[in-house]
Design an enzyme around this catalytic site. Structure first.
Site, PDB file in Angstrom:
ATOM      1  N   ASP A   1      36.999  40.364  41.734  1.00 33.95           N
ATOM      2  CA  ASP A   1      36.235  40.148  42.957  1.00 33.95           C
ATOM      3  C   ASP A   1      35.749  41.521  43.429  1.00 33.95           C
ATOM      4  O   ASP A   1      36.131  42.568  42.890  1.00 33.95           O
ATOM      5  CB  ASP A   1      37.071  39.418  44.025  1.00 33.95           C
ATOM      6  CG  ASP A   1      36.177  38.750  45.082  1.00 33.95           C
ATOM      7  OD1 ASP A   1      34.963  39.041  45.109  1.00 33.95           O
ATOM      8  OD2 ASP A   1      36.688  37.939  45.882  1.00 33.95           O
TER       9      ASP A   1
HETATM   10  C1  BGC Z   1      33.989  37.282  47.812  1.00 33.98           C
HETATM   11  C2  BGC Z   1      33.524  36.484  46.622  1.00 33.98           C
HETATM   12  C3  BGC Z   1      32.055  36.718  46.390  1.00 33.98           C
HETATM   13  C4  BGC Z   1      31.811  38.187  46.218  1.00 33.98           C
HETATM   14  C5  BGC Z   1      30.359  38.541  45.953  1.00 33.98           C
HETATM   15  C6  BGC Z   1      33.565  38.721  47.740  1.00 33.98           C
HETATM   16  O1  BGC Z   1      33.796  39.383  48.929  1.00 33.98           O
HETATM   17  O2  BGC Z   1      35.389  37.197  47.927  1.00 33.98           O
HETATM   18  O3  BGC Z   1      33.792  35.130  46.828  1.00 33.98           O
HETATM   19  O4  BGC Z   1      31.632  35.982  45.277  1.00 33.98           O
HETATM   20  O5  BGC Z   1      32.203  38.855  47.401  1.00 33.98           O
HETATM   21  O6  BGC Z   1      29.559  38.291  47.031  1.00 33.98           O
END
Ligand code: BGC
Length: 762
Positions: A304
């Site tokens: 993530d």
């Molecule tokens: C979130 C994810 C997301 C990613 C990209 C993160 O902060 O936890 O769910 O896909 O950002 O935007």
């Protein structure tokens, strides 16, 4: 191709080394990848790539020319570092970008990658397409309440159709984290508290996004996230730690991820949280042994957003280099946003701390997926500005949004059959901060949708009534702050009307990432508005806007009619009006229990019994309850009324016993004794009375949604086998134990419905 490589290597290593190799996780890893149809081109590329280029294929970055709001805020060339990022594409130091700005941006970047970089490897474009691209569908938590997985498949497919026209190859969706603490803000993105629904909707969304052929220019690569147990953070605090038995992990939290992978999802995102002391991003058991070894996953894993780097603050990694090594060796193939992989992986390979073969393996997985997406055949297959415009917000997509919207609305309460409202002959006062206005319509986790293109409640209601002038609209209050004179105006409007529709609740940014709340209530300013309006004595329908289950209080809880409408997206106003005026009989059910009070969180229907349960009825001393309230929900999981009058009767079991290799049929008669047609979600719950590990008070095992004309009835039959009765024992292995099981066919997890029992024989 890979397998023959392995056996050659094994032969060269000699007998004992061979045995060790055969048993090693690395072998399992390579074997799993071997099942991918990796075109020979991929290996040829890998043979020619430098370490830096390989690390580049494992580095994903946020688009410097961002989409959505950035469209107007950050046009190209006005000081953004878009040119710098195009340079990185040219240099081969990134694999792709996410949340970028549509086909035009993608074309510029893709051209740089495939025409000007040394290896000419296409970029992959990702985005958070969570509940729609331009046409926004209900938030996932709402849509799961439809109890119609095929609806989620269709909305995911429609989202893929729009997004893939805009240059997007890969969505960071579905989010399938089971969430049982409503304080957590991200429950809104997922499937609620129940693993069975979580499984069915995870699979449906994967099918919708990916379709039958990943190369198709109207489908996308799906990403199962956040692996794993992100929804179980202590106290509902986002990013918080998880400490949980492996039995519970497997029985509840892992279920939807597994279903998503089984449905063919070819990418996964590591969760931010730790599980039992180990951050998911560095968890070799999770990312390699379980995911690839036990489950046979063949795609790739991305961290993530800066999840690798965050292991430093969490006290697990010493520095960026250490974090890179830990994450990569655990099985996280790609790094999102931190830049750590491209910075440290080449040197880690040179120093021998990361085997070259492991690096090659991750690159192979990523390139294989790019090949599966058709990017090597035509890197521009999803990049077409004309198609992007032509696919955007088509009438058929909007009409699907309206269908999904009305199917996501839960009728919590309807005393005296206040709903549906007549279309004429009544003066309606629409009151509240969500009564009108292009705000908070599309909800959280929307990158490319636009509130201004969505239908607000006032427009939906006015379009549905015979005389638009019969509807007044009064704001009454801000979302968090009172409005000067607002309550007086609202009270006057209520007095001048025959019925009040009070639209109150949470703003879009009170749920979503990093939006945990300590009190899951209607904000005080709006509660005051509700009290004042209710005091007029006018009949009041509460229309809630919310990204989580709420603890309702006072005049809101006491209103004769309450609709849970969540965030319904582009067709919000029309969908709500369909239900308010009876064009559609509400059919959705809660997939997150509404507790009596915030302090009950985490509350979920499938909780266990204590040794001191409070018997039905009054609260008794020294029994398990809170001061003043019982250990139950105001509106439990599965609850939702219709405009019919539904009655359950005639539970029948095909036998009082179920043999270990047999099956049992359970049925009940469901009747609509009302005067309006209805759709009923008939739910089957089980309870194992005595087991080697205590069991939940009820577990949903099956359901069916049936349509019943007024006066009609239907016998609904379910078939159970011993597998449905199994669970994970103390050693986290599946077991099926003989004994007595309660069975309910009921309209919710806490309703009696009809109830019987049977014995599972040894
Ligand atoms: C979130 C994810 C997301 C990613 C990209 C993160 O902060 O936890 O769910 O896909 O950002 O935007």
């Amino acid at each position: 191709m890979l397998d023959s490589g392995i056996s050659r290597r094994a032969v060269l290593m000699g007998a004992s080394a061979t045995a060790a190799w055969l048993a090693s996780p690395a072998r399992a890893l390579v074997q799993a990848a071997a099942k991918l149809a990796v075109p020979s081109l991929v290996d040829q590329l890998i043979d020619r790539m430098t370490l830096e280029e390989k690390a580049g294929q494992l580095q994903l970055m946020a688009a410097a020319w961002g989409g959505g709001a950035a469209l107007s805020l950050n046009p190209p060339g006005s000081g953004s570092n878009f040119e710098g990022q195009v340079g990185e594409a040219r240099q081969g130091s990134l694999t792709g970008v996410f949340n970028g700005n549509g086909a035009r941006m993608a074309r510029i970047m893709q051209s740089a990658a495939v025409k000007e970089s040394r290896m000419k490897i296409p970029l992959i474009f990702a985005a958070d397409i969570i509940h729609g691209h331009r046409t926004i569908f209900p938030v996932p938590l709402a849509e799961v309440g439809s109890f119609e997985p095929d609806l989620a498949r269709r909305t995911a497919e429609a989202a893929a159709f729009e997004a893939s026209g805009a240059g997007i190859d890969w969505t960071f969706s579905p989010m399938v984290d089971v969430a049982r603490d409503q304080r957590w803000g991200r429950g809104v993105e997922g499937g609620g508290e129940d693993p069975l629904l979580g499984r069915l909707f995870a699979a449906a969304r994967v099918h919708g996004f990916q379709g039958a052929n990943l190369k198709a220019n109207d489908h996308l690569l799906a990403c199962i996230k956040h692996f794993a147990a992100y929804g179980a953070g202590e106290s509902g605090l986002d990013y918080n730690v998880v400490d949980m038995s492996h039995a519970r992990l497997r029985e509840v939290y892992l279920q939807p991820y597994k279903a998503g992978f089984d449905a063919g999802a070819m990418s996964a995102m590591a969760s931010f949280n730790e599980i039992n002391g180990i951050p998911s991003t560095a968890n070799h058991w999770l990312m390699t042994e379980l995911l690839r070894g036990e489950w046979g996953f063949k795609g790739f894993v991305v961290s993530d957003y800066t999840g690798d780097e965050e292991m430093i603050a969490a006290g697990y990694a010493k520095d960026g280099r250490d974090a890179t090594k830990l994450a990569f060796l655990a099985g996280v193939d790609m790094s999102m946003q931190s830049g750590l992989y491209r910075k440290y992986l080449p040197d880690l390979v040179r120093s021998g701390e990361v085997p070259q073969a492991t690096l090659d393996e991750s690159v192979r997985r990523v390139l294989a997926l790019k090949a599966m997406l058709g990017l090597f055949d035509d890197p521009f297959r999803r990049i077409d500005e004309k198609r992007e415009a032509a696919r955007s917000m088509l009438p058929k997509t909007r009409s699907l949004a309206r269908e999904a919207g009305r199917k996501s609305i839960v009728l919590l309460k309807n005393d005296g059959d206040l709903l549906p409202l007549p279309r004429s002959g009544k003066r309606i006062a629409l009151i509240g901060p969500f009564a009108s206005g292009a705000h908070d319509l599309v909800g959280p986790w929307v990158v490319y949708g636009d509130d201004k293109k969505a239908v607000d409640l006032a427009s939906g209601v006015r379009a549905a009534v015979a005389n638009r002038a019969s509807v007044s609209v009064t704001q009454g209050s801000g979302i968090n702050e009172p409005l000067a004179g607002g309550i007086e105006q609202a009270v006057a409007a209520a007095r001048a009307a025959d019925v009040v529709v009070l639209a109150i609740g949470e703003s879009f940014d009170m749920s979503g990432e990093a939006q945990s709340r300590t009190e899951i209530v209607v904000p005080p300013a709006q509660q005051q508005l509700a009290e004042a309006v209710a005091a007029t004595g006018k009949p009041m329908v509460v229309v809630l806007k919310h990204g989580r289950a709420l603890a309702l209080e006072g005049a809101v809880a006491n209103a004769p009619a309450i609709l849970a409408t969540w965030f319904l997206g582009t067709e919000t106003g029309n969908a709500i009006a369909d239900v308010l005026f009876g064009a559609y009989s509400p059919s959705a059910r809660l997939v997150a229990s509404f507790p009596w009070k915030s302090g009950q969180e985490p509350y979920y229907y499938a909780h266990k019994e204590t040794g001191r349960p409070n018997p039905p009825g009054d609260l008794q001393p020294y029994k398990a309850h809170f001061r003043g309230i019982s250990n139950s929900a105001r509106y439990p999981f599965g609850h939702g009324l219709t405009y019919g009058k539904i009655a359950y009767s005639d539970l029948a079991l095909s036998s009082p016993t179920l043999p270990m290799n047999g099956r049992i049929q359970v049925s009940a008669r469901i009747a609509n004794r009302g005067t309006r047609a209805a759709e009923e979600v008939v739910q089957l719950y089980l309870h194992d009375r005595v087991a080697s590990v205590t069991r939940p008070v009820r577990e949903l095992k099956a359901f069916r949604k049936i349509a019943l004309a007024p006066g009609a009835s239907e016998v609904v039959r379910f078939t159970l086998t011993p597998t449905d009765l199994g669970f994970y024992g103390a050693d986290a292995r599946p077991v099926v134990e003989p004994g007595t099981f309660d069975v309910w066919i009921a309209p919710s997890a806490e309703a009696e419905g009809v109830h019987g029992s049977f014995d599972l024989l040894a």
